[in-house]
Design a protein around this motif. Structure first.
Motif, PDB file in Angstrom:
ATOM      1  N   SER A  73      10.919   4.691   0.427  1.00  0.00           N
ATOM      2  CA  SER A  73      10.371   5.985   0.531  1.00  0.00           C
ATOM      3  C   SER A  73      11.077   6.685  -0.521  1.00  0.00           C
ATOM      4  O   SER A  73      12.391   6.669  -0.479  1.00  0.00           O
ATOM      5  CB  SER A  73      10.890   6.866   1.812  1.00  0.00           C
ATOM      6  N   VAL A  74      10.450   7.405  -1.467  1.00  0.00           N
ATOM      7  CA  VAL A  74      11.019   7.856  -2.808  1.00  0.00           C
ATOM      8  C   VAL A  74      10.922   9.478  -2.547  1.00  0.00           C
ATOM      9  O   VAL A  74       9.593   9.908  -2.361  1.00  0.00           O
ATOM     10  CB  VAL A  74      10.404   7.206  -4.121  1.00  0.00           C
ATOM     11  N   LEU A  75      11.809   9.989  -2.780  1.00  0.00           N
ATOM     12  CA  LEU A  75      11.754  11.570  -2.510  1.00  0.00           C
ATOM     13  C   LEU A  75      12.258  12.152  -3.862  1.00  0.00           C
ATOM     14  O   LEU A  75      13.181  11.813  -4.555  1.00  0.00           O
ATOM     15  CB  LEU A  75      12.626  12.085  -1.324  1.00  0.00           C
ATOM     16  N   VAL A 127       0.870  -1.072  -0.258  1.00  0.00           N
ATOM     17  CA  VAL A 127       0.197   0.094   0.008  1.00  0.00           C
ATOM     18  C   VAL A 127       0.844   1.192   0.080  1.00  0.00           C
ATOM     19  O   VAL A 127       1.894   1.443   0.546  1.00  0.00           O
ATOM     20  CB  VAL A 127      -1.009   0.125   1.263  1.00  0.00           C
ATOM     21  N   GLY A 128       0.534   2.066  -0.764  1.00  0.00           N
ATOM     22  CA  GLY A 128       1.384   3.442  -0.852  1.00  0.00           C
ATOM     23  C   GLY A 128       0.356   4.609  -1.242  1.00  0.00           C
ATOM     24  O   GLY A 128      -0.892   4.618  -1.485  1.00  0.00           O
ATOM     25  N   GLY A 129       1.273   5.962  -1.551  1.00  0.00           N
ATOM     26  CA  GLY A 129       0.577   6.895  -2.001  1.00  0.00           C
ATOM     27  C   GLY A 129       1.730   8.204  -2.136  1.00  0.00           C
ATOM     28  O   GLY A 129       2.704   8.035  -1.750  1.00  0.00           O
ATOM     29  N   HIS A 130       0.931   9.175  -2.884  1.00  0.00           N
ATOM     30  CA  HIS A 130       1.598  10.563  -2.897  1.00  0.00           C
ATOM     31  C   HIS A 130       1.496  11.413  -2.091  1.00  0.00           C
ATOM     32  O   HIS A 130       0.160  11.564  -1.748  1.00  0.00           O
ATOM     33  CB  HIS A 130       1.464  10.664  -4.354  1.00  0.00           C
ATOM     34  N   SER A 131       2.216  12.026  -1.490  1.00  0.00           N
ATOM     35  CA  SER A 131       2.191  13.236  -0.664  1.00  0.00           C
ATOM     36  C   SER A 131       1.093  13.153   0.648  1.00  0.00           C
ATOM     37  O   SER A 131       1.281  12.107   1.216  1.00  0.00           O
ATOM     38  CB  SER A 131       1.488  14.363  -1.457  1.00  0.00           C
ATOM     39  N   LEU A 182       4.989  -0.954   2.303  1.00  0.00           N
ATOM     40  CA  LEU A 182       4.583   0.291   2.286  1.00  0.00           C
ATOM     41  C   LEU A 182       5.435   1.218   1.394  1.00  0.00           C
ATOM     42  O   LEU A 182       6.566   0.989   1.357  1.00  0.00           O
ATOM     43  CB  LEU A 182       4.643   0.970   3.663  1.00  0.00           C
ATOM     44  N   VAL A 183       4.694   1.874   0.475  1.00  0.00           N
ATOM     45  CA  VAL A 183       5.551   2.759  -0.590  1.00  0.00           C
ATOM     46  C   VAL A 183       4.951   4.252  -0.188  1.00  0.00           C
ATOM     47  O   VAL A 183       3.920   4.798  -0.443  1.00  0.00           O
ATOM     48  CB  VAL A 183       5.154   2.335  -1.772  1.00  0.00           C
ATOM     49  N   LEU A 184       6.200   5.147   0.036  1.00  0.00           N
ATOM     50  CA  LEU A 184       5.776   6.299   0.318  1.00  0.00           C
ATOM     51  C   LEU A 184       6.627   7.230  -0.987  1.00  0.00           C
ATOM     52  O   LEU A 184       7.590   7.186  -1.065  1.00  0.00           O
ATOM     53  CB  LEU A 184       6.714   6.988   1.514  1.00  0.00           C
ATOM     54  N   HIS A 185       5.470   8.104  -1.473  1.00  0.00           N
ATOM     55  CA  HIS A 185       6.258   8.958  -2.749  1.00  0.00           C
ATOM     56  C   HIS A 185       6.006  10.415  -2.195  1.00  0.00           C
ATOM     57  O   HIS A 185       4.858  11.028  -1.932  1.00  0.00           O
ATOM     58  CB  HIS A 185       5.357   8.636  -3.884  1.00  0.00           C
ATOM     59  N   ALA A 186       7.282  11.093  -1.972  1.00  0.00           N
ATOM     60  CA  ALA A 186       7.128  12.489  -1.478  1.00  0.00           C
ATOM     61  C   ALA A 186       6.273  12.586  -0.243  1.00  0.00           C
ATOM     62  O   ALA A 186       5.428  13.388  -0.096  1.00  0.00           O
ATOM     63  CB  ALA A 186       6.706  13.572  -2.863  1.00  0.00           C
ATOM     64  N   ALA A 187       6.503  11.609   0.777  1.00  0.00           N
ATOM     65  CA  ALA A 187       5.737  11.641   1.847  1.00  0.00           C
ATOM     66  C   ALA A 187       6.123  11.221   3.114  1.00  0.00           C
ATOM     67  O   ALA A 187       7.504  10.639   2.913  1.00  0.00           O
ATOM     68  CB  ALA A 187       4.483  10.736   1.597  1.00  0.00           C
TER      69      ALA A 187
END
Length: 297
Positions: A188-190, A144-148, A168-173
């Motif tokens: 975590s991708v920033l 599960v993940g998402g942006h901001s 867990l996938v974090l995009h700019a979050a």
């Protein structure tokens, strides 16, 4: 509003209260309705970017009652699934091109379902991921993940439902819930050019992640570069094009997912053919043992 109050002042007591109360209710309704319309309008999607995905013979786009699903093959027990929450006030289909890049970068058949949140606010549908999983019971591995803001909501959902997910996938979050002992693999991708995210809070929040969380910073990618919805107020200038930004985000995410999160336990540099190089770098405070990688655009 003032005119209504003036009229109410000249009426007898009970009627005065009724009119004044009605004026307040009307004012709140107008403000609330305006706010709802503002969020419902949303940002994006870039119609050309979405159309390009739909024209790709190797990608299938399915629109459902819970969101838009993007896949590159039949969904089976070996498929890796990702439920994805959109950023605040961003139309969920703005992430269809990003989802396609994630699917393309995965070595396994992948399914990315971008949640269609009410009023384009993930906070109004924190558990919609449950409905996505129910719709695809054949999927063997879920992330599960998402942006901001969508990433923050994904973190909250994962914290309360860790047994349902592998990752867990974090995009700019960043996470405002402690998932350090959840057993989840975390990516975590920033964006290196992100002018929207609160960088200090993001760094501090890494203490909420597992010690082996993978942190990837993409040079030249700004906050809006994670989707296809156009420029965002307060964002930094991106040196990568929108297409290149989404490709970089998709590559970092898709390759990690296809490895089942195993890569989070290694900090060895790894080359991705035709996609650039990952290099280990120290980028400030982080959870003990976690790796921070910088990907050149």
């Amino acid at each position: 509003m003032r005119e209504a109050e003036g009229i109410a002042h000249r009426l007898p007591g009970p009627r005065r209260l009724a009119v004044a109360g009605g004026a307040i209710v009307l004012f709140v309704a107008i403000v609330g309705g305006g706010a709802a319309a503002y969020f419902a309008a949303g940002m994006g999607p870039d119609a050309d970017a979405v159309a390009a995905v739909e024209a790709d013979p190797d990608i299938t786009v399915d629109r459902t009652a819970v969101g838009t699903a993007v896949r590159d093959g039949p969904v089976t027990a070996s498929t890796v699934g990702l439920v994805y929450y959109p950023g605040a006030r961003v139309a969920h289909e703005s992430y269809v091109p990003t989802a396609a890049e994630i699917v393309a970068a995965s070595d396994r058949v992948a399914l990315v379902v971008v949640v269609d949140a009410p009023l384009n606010l993930a906070v109004l549908a924190p558990d919609r991921a449950d409905r996505v999983r129910e719709r695809h019971p054949e999927v063997g591995v879920w992330a599960v993940g998402g942006h901001s803001l969508g990433g923050a909501m994904a973190c909250r959902h994962a914290a309360e439902n860790a047994a349902a997910y592998e990752a867990l996938v974090l995009h700019a979050a960043y996470c405002d819930r402690d998932v350090s002992d959840s057993g989840l693999d975390v990516l975590s991708v920033l964006g290196g050019a992100d002018g929207v995210i609160d960088a200090e809070r993001e760094r501090a929040s890494r203490a909420n992640l597992p010690a082996d969380a993978r942190i990837v910073k993409l040079d030249g990618v700004n906050h809006a570069g994670f989707g296809a919805y156009g420029p965002q107020r307060g964002d930094g200038p991106a040196s990568l094009s929108p297409d290149a930004s989404r490709e970089a985000v998709g590559n970092a995410t898709g390759t990690w997912l296809s490895e089942g999160g195993a890569a989070t336990r290694s900090v060895e540099p790894r080359l991705v053919p035709d996609r650039g190089a990952w290099s280990v770098a120290d980028r400030g405070p982080r959870s003990p043992g976690s790796a921070v990688l910088v990907v050149a655009g």
